[in-house]
Design a protein around this motif. Structure first.
Motif, PDB file in Angstrom:
ATOM      1  N   ARG A  31       0.824  -1.224   0.000  1.00  0.00           N
ATOM      2  CA  ARG A  31       0.000   0.000   0.000  1.00  0.00           C
ATOM      3  C   ARG A  31       0.854   1.267   0.000  1.00  0.00           C
ATOM      4  O   ARG A  31       0.438   2.301  -0.500  1.00  0.00           O
ATOM      5  CB  ARG A  31      -0.933  -0.005   1.206  1.00  0.00           C
ATOM      6  N   ARG A  32       2.070   1.182   0.569  1.00  0.00           N
ATOM      7  CA  ARG A  32       2.975   2.334   0.618  1.00  0.00           C
ATOM      8  C   ARG A  32       3.912   2.372  -0.593  1.00  0.00           C
ATOM      9  O   ARG A  32       4.845   3.157  -0.625  1.00  0.00           O
ATOM     10  CB  ARG A  32       3.800   2.317   1.899  1.00  0.00           C
ATOM     11  N   ASN A  33       3.692   1.491  -1.563  1.00  0.00           N
ATOM     12  CA  ASN A  33       4.489   1.446  -2.795  1.00  0.00           C
ATOM     13  C   ASN A  33       5.943   1.027  -2.576  1.00  0.00           C
ATOM     14  O   ASN A  33       6.830   1.475  -3.297  1.00  0.00           O
ATOM     15  CB  ASN A  33       4.434   2.787  -3.532  1.00  0.00           C
ATOM     16  N   ALA A  34       6.193   0.156  -1.608  1.00  0.00           N
ATOM     17  CA  ALA A  34       7.533  -0.394  -1.422  1.00  0.00           C
ATOM     18  C   ALA A  34       7.844  -1.412  -2.520  1.00  0.00           C
ATOM     19  O   ALA A  34       9.008  -1.672  -2.817  1.00  0.00           O
ATOM     20  CB  ALA A  34       7.652  -1.048  -0.051  1.00  0.00           C
ATOM     21  N   PHE A  35       6.808  -1.977  -3.099  1.00  0.00           N
ATOM     22  CA  PHE A  35       6.939  -2.897  -4.226  1.00  0.00           C
ATOM     23  C   PHE A  35       5.620  -2.894  -4.978  1.00  0.00           C
ATOM     24  O   PHE A  35       4.600  -2.442  -4.480  1.00  0.00           O
ATOM     25  CB  PHE A  35       7.293  -4.321  -3.764  1.00  0.00           C
ATOM     26  N   PHE A  36       5.676  -3.353  -6.204  1.00  0.00           N
ATOM     27  CA  PHE A  36       4.428  -3.564  -6.925  1.00  0.00           C
ATOM     28  C   PHE A  36       4.479  -4.908  -7.613  1.00  0.00           C
ATOM     29  O   PHE A  36       5.530  -5.549  -7.675  1.00  0.00           O
ATOM     30  CB  PHE A  36       4.069  -2.398  -7.863  1.00  0.00           C
ATOM     31  N   VAL A  37       3.319  -5.362  -8.077  1.00  0.00           N
ATOM     32  CA  VAL A  37       3.191  -6.707  -8.624  1.00  0.00           C
ATOM     33  C   VAL A  37       2.665  -6.622 -10.052  1.00  0.00           C
ATOM     34  O   VAL A  37       1.696  -5.903 -10.321  1.00  0.00           O
ATOM     35  CB  VAL A  37       2.243  -7.568  -7.761  1.00  0.00           C
ATOM     36  N   VAL A  38       3.339  -7.357 -10.946  1.00  0.00           N
ATOM     37  CA  VAL A  38       2.929  -7.430 -12.340  1.00  0.00           C
ATOM     38  C   VAL A  38       2.521  -8.876 -12.615  1.00  0.00           C
ATOM     39  O   VAL A  38       3.286  -9.809 -12.334  1.00  0.00           O
ATOM     40  CB  VAL A  38       4.079  -7.004 -13.281  1.00  0.00           C
ATOM     41  N   VAL A  39       1.318  -9.052 -13.136  1.00  0.00           N
ATOM     42  CA  VAL A  39       0.815 -10.378 -13.500  1.00  0.00           C
ATOM     43  C   VAL A  39       0.501 -10.343 -14.986  1.00  0.00           C
ATOM     44  O   VAL A  39      -0.309  -9.526 -15.438  1.00  0.00           O
ATOM     45  CB  VAL A  39      -0.449 -10.751 -12.679  1.00  0.00           C
ATOM     46  N   ASP A  40       1.175 -11.202 -15.726  1.00  0.00           N
ATOM     47  CA  ASP A  40       0.992 -11.266 -17.181  1.00  0.00           C
ATOM     48  C   ASP A  40       1.109  -9.875 -17.826  1.00  0.00           C
ATOM     49  O   ASP A  40       0.230  -9.430 -18.557  1.00  0.00           O
ATOM     50  CB  ASP A  40      -0.351 -11.909 -17.536  1.00  0.00           C
ATOM     51  N   ASP A  41       2.205  -9.198 -17.531  1.00  0.00           N
ATOM     52  CA  ASP A  41       2.524  -7.887 -18.123  1.00  0.00           C
ATOM     53  C   ASP A  41       1.529  -6.791 -17.763  1.00  0.00           C
ATOM     54  O   ASP A  41       1.421  -5.794 -18.464  1.00  0.00           O
ATOM     55  CB  ASP A  41       2.655  -7.989 -19.649  1.00  0.00           C
ATOM     56  N   ARG A  42       0.786  -6.971 -16.669  1.00  0.00           N
ATOM     57  CA  ARG A  42      -0.179  -5.954 -16.233  1.00  0.00           C
ATOM     58  C   ARG A  42       0.031  -5.712 -14.745  1.00  0.00           C
ATOM     59  O   ARG A  42       0.008  -6.648 -13.937  1.00  0.00           O
ATOM     60  CB  ARG A  42      -1.604  -6.455 -16.485  1.00  0.00           C
ATOM     61  N   GLN A  43       0.262  -4.435 -14.389  1.00  0.00           N
ATOM     62  CA  GLN A  43       0.423  -4.109 -12.977  1.00  0.00           C
ATOM     63  C   GLN A  43      -0.922  -4.218 -12.275  1.00  0.00           C
ATOM     64  O   GLN A  43      -1.917  -3.679 -12.743  1.00  0.00           O
ATOM     65  CB  GLN A  43       0.981  -2.698 -12.816  1.00  0.00           C
ATOM     66  N   VAL A  44      -0.940  -4.918 -11.171  1.00  0.00           N
ATOM     67  CA  VAL A  44      -2.149  -5.079 -10.373  1.00  0.00           C
ATOM     68  C   VAL A  44      -2.017  -4.121  -9.186  1.00  0.00           C
ATOM     69  O   VAL A  44      -1.073  -4.223  -8.404  1.00  0.00           O
ATOM     70  CB  VAL A  44      -2.330  -6.532  -9.894  1.00  0.00           C
ATOM     71  N   THR A  45      -2.960  -3.183  -9.074  1.00  0.00           N
ATOM     72  CA  THR A  45      -2.833  -2.130  -8.076  1.00  0.00           C
ATOM     73  C   THR A  45      -3.764  -2.280  -6.873  1.00  0.00           C
ATOM     74  O   THR A  45      -3.528  -1.673  -5.851  1.00  0.00           O
ATOM     75  CB  THR A  45      -3.095  -0.754  -8.722  1.00  0.00           C
ATOM     76  N   ASP A  46      -4.788  -3.090  -7.006  1.00  0.00           N
ATOM     77  CA  ASP A  46      -5.760  -3.252  -5.925  1.00  0.00           C
ATOM     78  C   ASP A  46      -5.559  -4.624  -5.271  1.00  0.00           C
ATOM     79  O   ASP A  46      -5.631  -5.650  -5.953  1.00  0.00           O
ATOM     80  CB  ASP A  46      -7.177  -3.140  -6.493  1.00  0.00           C
ATOM     81  N   PRO A  47      -5.307  -4.670  -3.956  1.00  0.00           N
ATOM     82  CA  PRO A  47      -5.090  -5.960  -3.298  1.00  0.00           C
ATOM     83  C   PRO A  47      -6.287  -6.903  -3.366  1.00  0.00           C
ATOM     84  O   PRO A  47      -6.138  -8.099  -3.179  1.00  0.00           O
ATOM     85  CB  PRO A  47      -4.771  -5.599  -1.846  1.00  0.00           C
ATOM     86  N   ASP A  48      -7.484  -6.358  -3.664  1.00  0.00           N
ATOM     87  CA  ASP A  48      -8.677  -7.198  -3.761  1.00  0.00           C
ATOM     88  C   ASP A  48      -8.930  -7.722  -5.178  1.00  0.00           C
ATOM     89  O   ASP A  48      -9.912  -8.424  -5.396  1.00  0.00           O
ATOM     90  CB  ASP A  48      -9.898  -6.424  -3.266  1.00  0.00           C
ATOM     91  N   THR A  49      -8.057  -7.390  -6.115  1.00  0.00           N
ATOM     92  CA  THR A  49      -8.195  -7.874  -7.487  1.00  0.00           C
ATOM     93  C   THR A  49      -8.071  -9.393  -7.503  1.00  0.00           C
ATOM     94  O   THR A  49      -7.148  -9.961  -6.918  1.00  0.00           O
ATOM     95  CB  THR A  49      -7.115  -7.262  -8.399  1.00  0.00           C
ATOM     96  N   VAL A  50      -8.995 -10.053  -8.188  1.00  0.00           N
ATOM     97  CA  VAL A  50      -8.966 -11.507  -8.296  1.00  0.00           C
ATOM     98  C   VAL A  50      -8.106 -11.892  -9.500  1.00  0.00           C
ATOM     99  O   VAL A  50      -8.272 -11.361 -10.601  1.00  0.00           O
ATOM    100  CB  VAL A  50     -10.393 -12.077  -8.456  1.00  0.00           C
ATOM    101  N   ILE A  51      -7.180 -12.812  -9.266  1.00  0.00           N
ATOM    102  CA  ILE A  51      -6.269 -13.294 -10.304  1.00  0.00           C
ATOM    103  C   ILE A  51      -6.562 -14.773 -10.523  1.00  0.00           C
ATOM    104  O   ILE A  51      -6.604 -15.546  -9.563  1.00  0.00           O
ATOM    105  CB  ILE A  51      -4.810 -13.123  -9.860  1.00  0.00           C
ATOM    106  N   VAL A  52      -6.756 -15.151 -11.778  1.00  0.00           N
ATOM    107  CA  VAL A  52      -6.919 -16.566 -12.113  1.00  0.00           C
ATOM    108  C   VAL A  52      -5.605 -17.033 -12.705  1.00  0.00           C
ATOM    109  O   VAL A  52      -5.170 -16.546 -13.752  1.00  0.00           O
ATOM    110  CB  VAL A  52      -8.082 -16.784 -13.102  1.00  0.00           C
ATOM    111  N   LEU A  53      -4.945 -17.946 -12.019  1.00  0.00           N
ATOM    112  CA  LEU A  53      -3.635 -18.414 -12.454  1.00  0.00           C
ATOM    113  C   LEU A  53      -3.761 -19.533 -13.472  1.00  0.00           C
ATOM    114  O   LEU A  53      -4.577 -20.437 -13.322  1.00  0.00           O
ATOM    115  CB  LEU A  53      -2.826 -18.883 -11.245  1.00  0.00           C
ATOM    116  N   LYS A  54      -2.928 -19.429 -14.514  1.00  0.00           N
ATOM    117  CA  LYS A  54      -2.833 -20.451 -15.552  1.00  0.00           C
ATOM    118  C   LYS A  54      -1.384 -20.934 -15.593  1.00  0.00           C
ATOM    119  O   LYS A  54      -0.502 -20.269 -15.047  1.00  0.00           O
ATOM    120  CB  LYS A  54      -3.235 -19.849 -16.900  1.00  0.00           C
ATOM    121  N   PRO A  55      -1.102 -22.056 -16.224  1.00  0.00           N
ATOM    122  CA  PRO A  55       0.281 -22.555 -16.237  1.00  0.00           C
ATOM    123  C   PRO A  55       1.291 -21.571 -16.815  1.00  0.00           C
ATOM    124  O   PRO A  55       2.456 -21.586 -16.433  1.00  0.00           O
ATOM    125  CB  PRO A  55       0.198 -23.815 -17.108  1.00  0.00           C
TER     126      PRO A  55
END
Length: 119
Positions: free
Chosen positions: A80-104
């Motif tokens: 939340r303080r921007n110490a790190f961010f997360v990229v899933v499949d070349d898209r930055q995910v900014t909301d911790p409540d975002t649902v991610i469906v993982l594929k192989p």
């Protein structure tokens, strides 16, 4: 399925980090992914070369559930303080409540930011 979580710090090359075991198609939120990452770090016997953990609490956290939960809370606060961010499949995910469906072939990268030092 096994997913490799990669780390990137600053402009350095991607570093393979942790392996997340998850069932294909089973969704999880970004907050749950961060939680899984922290717990993987705490349970990992040896550190990957050059890997920087999201939270440093020492070995005691692996045996103390309260410390483990504190580590998760600290990591979520860091997100939340921007110490790190997360990229899933070349898209930055900014909301911790975002649902991610993982594929192989899902690519997960934690980009760890370094604080600026002023003189």
């Amino acid at each position: 399925m096994k997913l490799v979580i990669q780390d990137q710090a600053m402009a350095r090359a991607l570093q393979p980090g942790h392996v997340l075991h998850w069932r294909e198609g089973v969704p999880l939120t970004l907050a749950a992914l961060i939680r899984e990452r922290v717990l993987l770090e705490l349970n990992r016997a040896t550190d990957a070369a050059g890997a920087r953990p999201l939270v440093e609490l020492g070995a005691a956290a692996t045996e103390d559930p309260a410390l483990s939960e504190r580590a998760v809370a600290l990591a979520l606060d860091g997100f939340r303080r921007n110490a790190f961010f997360v990229v899933v499949d070349d898209r930055q995910v900014t909301d911790p409540d975002t649902v991610i469906v993982l594929k192989p072939d899902t690519a997960i990268t934690f980009v760890l930011l370094m604080p600026l030092v002023s003189g």
